[in-house]
Scaffold this motif. Structure first.
Motif, PDB file in Angstrom:
ATOM      1  N   GLN A 191       2.312 -21.578 -40.651  1.00  0.00           N
ATOM      2  CA  GLN A 191       3.702 -21.887 -41.686  1.00  0.00           C
ATOM      3  C   GLN A 191       4.948 -21.922 -40.832  1.00  0.00           C
ATOM      4  OE1 GLN A 191       2.219 -21.934 -44.756  1.00  0.00           O
ATOM      5  NE2 GLN A 191       0.448 -22.731 -43.517  1.00  0.00           N
ATOM      6  N   LYS A 192       4.999 -21.156 -39.950  1.00  0.00           N
ATOM      7  CA  LYS A 192       6.658 -20.926 -39.235  1.00  0.00           C
ATOM      8  C   LYS A 192       6.743 -21.664 -38.641  1.00  0.00           C
ATOM      9  CE  LYS A 192       8.254 -17.357 -39.917  1.00  0.00           C
ATOM     10  NZ  LYS A 192      10.018 -17.273 -41.150  1.00  0.00           N
TER      11      LYS A 192
ATOM     12  N   TYR B  69      16.561 -25.302 -36.620  1.00  0.00           N
ATOM     13  CA  TYR B  69      15.280 -23.899 -36.704  1.00  0.00           C
ATOM     14  C   TYR B  69      16.556 -23.462 -37.276  1.00  0.00           C
ATOM     15  CZ  TYR B  69      10.459 -25.932 -36.337  1.00  0.00           C
ATOM     16  OH  TYR B  69       9.449 -25.754 -36.061  1.00  0.00           O
TER      17      TYR B  69
ATOM     18  N   THR C 177      20.796 -25.947 -41.696  1.00  0.00           N
ATOM     19  CA  THR C 177      20.012 -25.933 -43.050  1.00  0.00           C
ATOM     20  C   THR C 177      20.869 -27.099 -43.676  1.00  0.00           C
ATOM     21  OG1 THR C 177      22.210 -24.914 -44.662  1.00  0.00           O
ATOM     22  CG2 THR C 177      19.550 -23.980 -43.954  1.00  0.00           C
TER      23      THR C 177
ATOM     24  N   ARG D  56      18.730 -31.895 -42.731  1.00  0.00           N
ATOM     25  CA  ARG D  56      17.657 -31.385 -42.873  1.00  0.00           C
ATOM     26  C   ARG D  56      17.094 -33.015 -42.968  1.00  0.00           C
ATOM     27  NH1 ARG D  56      16.224 -26.431 -44.193  1.00  0.00           N
ATOM     28  NH2 ARG D  56      16.607 -25.143 -41.909  1.00  0.00           N
TER      29      ARG D  56
ATOM     30  N   VAL E  56      12.014 -31.971 -44.931  1.00  0.00           N
ATOM     31  CA  VAL E  56      12.079 -30.664 -45.021  1.00  0.00           C
ATOM     32  C   VAL E  56      12.000 -30.325 -46.581  1.00  0.00           C
ATOM     33  CG1 VAL E  56      12.883 -28.087 -44.493  1.00  0.00           C
ATOM     34  CG2 VAL E  56      13.137 -30.244 -43.318  1.00  0.00           C
TER      35      VAL E  56
ATOM     36  N   ALA F 215      11.867 -26.118 -50.467  1.00  0.00           N
ATOM     37  CA  ALA F 215      11.676 -24.046 -50.238  1.00  0.00           C
ATOM     38  C   ALA F 215      12.527 -23.550 -49.133  1.00  0.00           C
ATOM     39  CB  ALA F 215      10.020 -24.257 -50.153  1.00  0.00           C
ATOM     40  N   TRP F 216      12.471 -24.788 -48.307  1.00  0.00           N
ATOM     41  CA  TRP F 216      13.124 -24.434 -47.308  1.00  0.00           C
ATOM     42  C   TRP F 216      14.198 -25.342 -46.689  1.00  0.00           C
ATOM     43  CZ3 TRP F 216      11.435 -20.685 -44.366  1.00  0.00           C
ATOM     44  CH2 TRP F 216      10.614 -20.618 -43.895  1.00  0.00           C
ATOM     45  N   HIS F 217      14.919 -26.420 -48.479  1.00  0.00           N
ATOM     46  CA  HIS F 217      16.237 -27.127 -47.672  1.00  0.00           C
ATOM     47  C   HIS F 217      17.240 -26.159 -47.550  1.00  0.00           C
ATOM     48  CE1 HIS F 217      18.022 -30.407 -48.660  1.00  0.00           C
ATOM     49  NE2 HIS F 217      19.151 -30.359 -49.416  1.00  0.00           N
TER      50      HIS F 217
ATOM     51  N   ARG G 179      17.794 -22.817 -46.095  1.00  0.00           N
ATOM     52  CA  ARG G 179      17.203 -21.888 -45.545  1.00  0.00           C
ATOM     53  C   ARG G 179      16.862 -21.839 -44.429  1.00  0.00           C
ATOM     54  NH1 ARG G 179      12.831 -18.509 -48.322  1.00  0.00           N
ATOM     55  NH2 ARG G 179      10.185 -19.360 -47.080  1.00  0.00           N
TER      56      ARG G 179
ATOM     57  N   LEU H 195      14.580 -21.723 -40.935  1.00  0.00           N
ATOM     58  CA  LEU H 195      13.206 -21.899 -41.134  1.00  0.00           C
ATOM     59  C   LEU H 195      12.567 -21.078 -40.129  1.00  0.00           C
ATOM     60  CD1 LEU H 195      12.795 -26.223 -39.360  1.00  0.00           C
ATOM     61  CD2 LEU H 195      12.283 -24.789 -41.511  1.00  0.00           C
TER      62      LEU H 195
ATOM     63  N   THR I 163      14.317 -16.781 -38.570  1.00  0.00           N
ATOM     64  CA  THR I 163      16.267 -15.915 -37.799  1.00  0.00           C
ATOM     65  C   THR I 163      16.085 -16.338 -36.672  1.00  0.00           C
ATOM     66  OG1 THR I 163      14.739 -14.266 -37.880  1.00  0.00           O
ATOM     67  CG2 THR I 163      14.970 -14.890 -40.037  1.00  0.00           C
TER      68      THR I 163
END
Length: 135
Positions: A40-41, A96, A99, A102, A105, A108-110, A112, A114, A116
């Protein structure tokens, strides 16, 4: 030829380094490995093989992560994870940290990152532990 490639890489590394905060002193290789395996990450094994024989279904489109700590410095690894296409514009590896630009992707990740900055530091800490076996 190698000197030119290293020089070019040095130029690529110089500009985006300011886009992430400095590496965290508390980066943790075990957390980094967990992120690399997490579906998931980070999920590095989707594209990369790694020296983790118990993990099945490792990818083969990215470079082998075995020996990554010998091939690249921590700063180079950080740049590759954070901004892969700045190192290799043809890379299919997502940024990662960024943003922009991309490809493929999920919504939900568009907008932010992937991972920190601290998570990237953890992944880099793990990658630096991956050394080639010594005879």
């Amino acid at each position: 030829m190698r000197a030119a490639a290293v020089a070019a890489l040095g130029l690529v590394l110089a500009a985006p380094a300011a886009m992430l905060p400095p590496p965290a002193a508390a980066a943790d290789a075990e957390r980094g490995k967990a992120l690399a395996l997490n579906r998931q990450k980070g999920f590095c094994l989707l594209c990369h093989p790694a020296p983790i024989p118990e993990e099945r279904f490792q990818g083969d489109i990215g470079p082998d992560l075995a020996g990554a700590g010998d091939r690249w410095s921590p700063a180079e690894l950080r740049e590759r994870v954070a901004h892969a296409r700045r190192v290799n514009p043809a890379s299919v590896m997502p940024s990662y940290a960024d943003t922009r630009d991309r490809r493929q992707v999920g919504a939900a990740w568009h907008d932010r990152p992937l991972l920190t900055g601290a998570e990237i530091d953890d992944v880099v800490a793990w990658l630096t532990t991956l050394r080639a076996p010594r005879p």
